[in-house]
Every structure is written in structure tokens, then in C-alpha cells.
Design a protein around this motif. Structure first.
Motif, mmCIF file in Angstrom:
data_model
loop_
_atom_site.group_PDB
_atom_site.id
_atom_site.type_symbol
_atom_site.label_atom_id
_atom_site.label_comp_id
_atom_site.label_asym_id
_atom_site.label_seq_id
_atom_site.Cartn_x
_atom_site.Cartn_y
_atom_site.Cartn_z
ATOM 1 N N ALA A 189 85.050 -32.356 21.758
ATOM 2 C CA ALA A 189 85.062 -33.814 21.890
ATOM 3 C C ALA A 189 84.318 -34.481 20.742
ATOM 4 N N LEU A 190 83.211 -33.889 20.302
ATOM 5 C CA LEU A 190 82.479 -34.468 19.173
ATOM 6 C C LEU A 190 83.306 -34.411 17.889
ATOM 7 N N LEU A 191 84.102 -33.364 17.721
ATOM 8 C CA LEU A 191 84.940 -33.255 16.524
ATOM 9 C C LEU A 191 86.225 -34.070 16.626
ATOM 10 N N GLY A 192 86.510 -34.603 17.811
ATOM 11 C CA GLY A 192 87.712 -35.407 17.967
ATOM 12 C C GLY A 192 88.988 -34.593 18.053
ATOM 13 N N ILE A 193 88.909 -33.370 18.557
ATOM 14 C CA ILE A 193 90.092 -32.524 18.692
ATOM 15 C C ILE A 193 90.899 -33.004 19.895
ATOM 16 N N PRO A 194 92.208 -33.175 19.765
ATOM 17 C CA PRO A 194 93.005 -33.626 20.917
ATOM 18 C C PRO A 194 93.033 -32.568 22.022
ATOM 19 N N TYR A 195 93.164 -33.057 23.254
ATOM 20 C CA TYR A 195 93.204 -32.203 24.444
ATOM 21 C C TYR A 195 91.960 -31.320 24.507
ATOM 22 N N ALA A 196 90.811 -31.946 24.309
ATOM 23 C CA ALA A 196 89.565 -31.183 24.310
ATOM 24 C C ALA A 196 89.302 -30.538 25.664
ATOM 25 N N ALA A 197 89.589 -31.249 26.765
ATOM 26 C CA ALA A 197 89.332 -30.697 28.103
ATOM 27 C C ALA A 197 90.214 -29.486 28.379
ATOM 28 N N ALA A 198 91.503 -29.589 28.066
ATOM 29 C CA ALA A 198 92.416 -28.466 28.309
ATOM 30 C C ALA A 198 92.040 -27.262 27.459
ATOM 31 N N LEU A 199 91.698 -27.493 26.202
ATOM 32 C CA LEU A 199 91.302 -26.388 25.330
ATOM 33 C C LEU A 199 89.999 -25.748 25.806
ATOM 34 N N ALA A 200 89.052 -26.560 26.300
ATOM 35 C CA ALA A 200 87.793 -26.011 26.786
ATOM 36 C C ALA A 200 88.017 -25.153 28.029
ATOM 37 N N ILE A 201 88.884 -25.618 28.938
ATOM 38 C CA ILE A 201 89.192 -24.817 30.129
ATOM 39 C C ILE A 201 89.885 -23.521 29.727
ATOM 40 N N TRP A 202 90.772 -23.596 28.757
ATOM 41 C CA TRP A 202 91.442 -22.395 28.248
ATOM 42 C C TRP A 202 90.425 -21.392 27.725
ATOM 43 N N VAL A 203 89.486 -21.850 26.916
ATOM 44 C CA VAL A 203 88.477 -20.950 26.352
ATOM 45 C C VAL A 203 87.631 -20.327 27.456
ATOM 46 N N GLY A 204 87.207 -21.138 28.428
ATOM 47 C CA GLY A 204 86.358 -20.617 29.494
ATOM 48 C C GLY A 204 87.055 -19.582 30.348
#
Length: 386
Positions: free
Chosen positions: A245-260
Motif C-alpha cells: 500500500a505504501l508503494l501504491g501497488i494495485p490490488y495490495a490487499a489481494a496480493l497480501a492475502i496471496w503472499v500470506g
């Protein structure tokens, strides 16, 4: 002088049949061996035919062990086990559906962006190739080459269309298998006490104690593995969401859930698969952002390995990393991806249950066993002198 008496020759009855050279037990032994071989072949054939069903039962049983702690807590508060199991199933299905929907939305959007920017990306790639290698490629030549190979493309498309039925049948088979696993898991969890009563009713009391203790260990280790991984996945998702989110990457929430989720529940290679997707998405925004995400993924993995994971999993799944890696390989060889997923909790359960039957002794003071044995032994000796 004693006279020697001669033993008279036995009288042979000519009417009595002479015994044959084959023993009487040999025909029965041959028939018994052939019968045993036939039964072994029949059992082998039946086992091979039922391998998929047995694997389904094993996966359902492991999932039910992971669900039992939550169901037991609800049942202890007066809720019926069937309703408690249904609620746990409902929460699991909703969370899984949300995760899949977020990933599908992300992939579709990124595929659309790549398709929109594809001509520009191809032109940049051709210009870079021409300037680096001195070639003379152009978009017109690339289009002409595609038109010349239109027959091959058409054949490939026809093959893909012919394989649609096979893909569809595979998808239907996968859906049916998931439904079967869910059905058996529901019954294993909802009727857990009755199932244990049925199993223990055919065993003597001392065997019942061992079976129930093994069952309890399995519930503790499998549930502990699942909940500790879920907590680690939550921590990883939160940390990566803040950075994305700080870097402004789109779909930050979905990508974070994917990583977790992927980094915690996919054995061995999950960390690399989890970090690859946000890095690829960041490349479409800014290559330097992709580098920063790569650095953060590496740093966070070290923090998790040396700080978070030992504290969270200390009381749930105590298993050596080498043993965990080996169990994943064995599970994948036996049952594929499903075996790799359930290998660690199964190994932890077997290790904990077998450890209660292994007698351990005090270590001798020797350099090959490390430096911990010597001071400990000396401290015990000093305490004994006092």
C-alpha cells in the motif's frame, strides 16, 4: 557261548498297496499356497483400485482432526455438533471463496492490462534486441511471420478445442472429489465421539487408551499446525499489505492475502511462489518497486524464520526442518500435492505419539554431542555436592 538270534524278515502282504513317494500333506500345501497367492493378487488389485478412495478418506480424516478443536469448543457451550461443524464449514467455504474471487479478479485485471500494453511492450523488446545484438527486427516482420505460421496456430487451436472435453471432465472430477472430501470430513467431525466409540468397542481397555491417546495427539498436532500457520499467514499478509500500500501497488490487499496464504500453506516452495506474483505486478508499475518488494520479502522471511515462527509453533508442531522437508517429499511421492500438504501434521503426530514410547537417557560429556551436556552435568554434580 551265546547264540545270535536272527530277526525274521517282515511278511509283505501282496494285497496291501505300496505307499507312493509323494507325502499326503503336499497336495493340501500346494492348494493352500495357490489360494494364498490368489488372495494376495486380489488384495493388491483391490488396493490399487481403491487408492484414490483411501487417499480421500485420509485427507478427510486429517481435515476433521484440524476442525475438531473449534467444534469441541462450540459443543462444550451447548451447541449441537452437527450445527457447530456446519458453521465451521461455512466459515471455511466463505474465506476460501473470497480468496479465490480476489485472485481471479486480480489475474483477469492484470491479463487485461498486459493485453492492452502488449504492442508497446513488444516494440520496446524489439528495439532493445536490435540495439543490443545488431538485428533488424520490426513489428511488420513479426506480423508476417505470424501470418506465415497461421496453419500451425490453427492446428494448435484445434488441438486445444479438442482437449476442452478432457479438461471439462477433469474439472468435474475435481469438483466431485472435493464434494466427497467435504462430505466425509463433515461426518468424521460431527460424529467424532460416536466413531471413537465404535472403534474402541472392539478393542480391549488397554488398547482403547492407546487409540484414544493417539487420536488426541493427532487432534492437538493437526489443529496446532493449522492455527499456527493461519496466525503466521495473518502476520505475513498484514506486513506485506502495509508495504504494497505504501508503494501504491494495485490490488495490495489481494496480493497480501496471496503472499500470506501461499507462503504458509504451500510446503517448501510456497515462499518463492508467494513473492513472485507481487513482484511481477510491481514490474508493471515501476521496476524499482519490484526490487524493493523483493528485498522486503527476503528480509521478512528471515524475521519470520528466526523470530515469529519459533515462538508461534513452539507449543504446536515441534519438528526438525530436515524431517519436515523429507516428509513433504515422501508425501508428494505417495499422494501428490495433497500428500505434500498433509505430510507435516501427519509426521508431527506420528513423531509425538512414537516419542512417548522411546526411553531417553542422559547425555555423556563429549565434544561430539555439543557443549550443552558438559555444563549441565557439572551443574547437577555441584547441586548434588551441596
Amino acid at each position: 557261548m551265546a547264540s545270535s538270534e536272527q530277526t525274521p524278515d517282515p511278511v509283505v502282504d501282496p494285497a496291501r498297496p505300496r505307499p507312493s513317494g509323494m507325502p499326503r500333506w503336499l497336495p493340501r500345501a500346494v492348494v493352500l499356497v495357490l489360494l494364498l497367492v490368489g488372495l494376495f493378487q486380489l488384495a493388491s488389485w483391490a488396493f490399487l483400485q481403491l487408492t484414490g478412495f483411501l487417499a480421500t478418506l485420509l485427507v478427510s480424516f486429517v481435515i476433521s482432526l484440524a476442525m475438531e478443536p473449534a467444534v469441541d469448543r462450540m459443543a462444550a457451550r451447548g451447541m449441537r455438533r452437527g450445527l457447530a461443524t456446519f458453521l465451521v464449514f461455512l466459515v471455511t467455504i466463505v474465506v476460501t471463496a473470497g480468496f479465490v474471487a480476489a485472485m481471479v479478479t486480480l489475474l483477469v485485471d492484470q491479463a487485461g492490462q498486459v493485453a492492452t500494453q502488449l504492442p508497446h511492450l513488444l516494440q520496446e523488446a524489439l528495439d532493445r534486441c536490435n540495439s543490443t545484438f545488431g538485428t533488424d527486427f520490426s513489428m511488420d516482420k513479426l506480423q508476417q511471420a505470424l501470418l506465415n505460421n497461421a496453419g500451425s496456430v490453427e492446428q494448435w487451436a484445434q488441438k486445444a478445442a479438442n482437449n476442452i472435453w478432457g479438461v471439462s471432465s477433469s474439472l468435474l472430477g475435481g469438483v466431485f472429489q472435493l464434494f466427497t472430501i467435504a462430505l466425509f470430513t463433515f461426518y468424521f467431525t460431527a460424529d467424532g465421539p460416536r466413531l471413537r466409540r465404535v472403534v474402541c468397542s472392539v478393542l480391549p481397555p488397554h488398547r482403547q487408551q492407546e487409540v484414544l491417546r493417539a487420536w488426541e495427539v493427532g487432534i492437538e498436532k493437526t489443529g496446532g499446525y493449522l492455527y499456527s500457520r493461519a496466525l503466521l499467514a495473518f502476520c505475513s499478509a498484514v506486513a506485506h499489505f502495509v508495504v504494497l500500500a505504501l508503494l501504491g501497488i494495485p490490488y495490495a490487499a489481494a496480493l497480501a492475502i496471496w503472499v500470506g496464504v501461499v507462503s504458509q500453506f504451500v510446503p517448501t516452495i510456497g515462499t518463492y511462489l508467494a513473492g513472485a506474483l507481487p513482484i511481477l505486478v510491481a514490474l508493471t508499475v515501476n521496476p524499482w518497486y519490484a526490487l524493493w518488494i523483493l528485498v522486503f520479502v527476503i528480509v521478512y522471511q528471515q524475521v519470520e524464520n528466526y523470530l515469529l515462527q519459533p515462538r508461534i509453533t513452539a507449543r504446536t508442531v515441534e519438528i526438525h526442518p530436515a524431517v519436515a522437508f523429507g516428509s513433504v517429499i515422501v508425501g508428494a511421492a505417495l499422494l501428490g500435492a495433497v500428500g505434500a500438504l498433509i505430510a507435516i501434521p501427519v509426521t508431527a503426530t506420528v513423531q509425538a505419539f512414537a516419542g512417548s514410547y522411546i526411553r531417553r537417557y542422559e547425555l555423556v560429556d563429549h565434544a561430539r554431542v555439543g557443549r550443552e551436556a558438559g555444563p549441565k552435568k557439572r551443574e547437577e554434580a555441584n547441586n548434588a555436592d551441596k
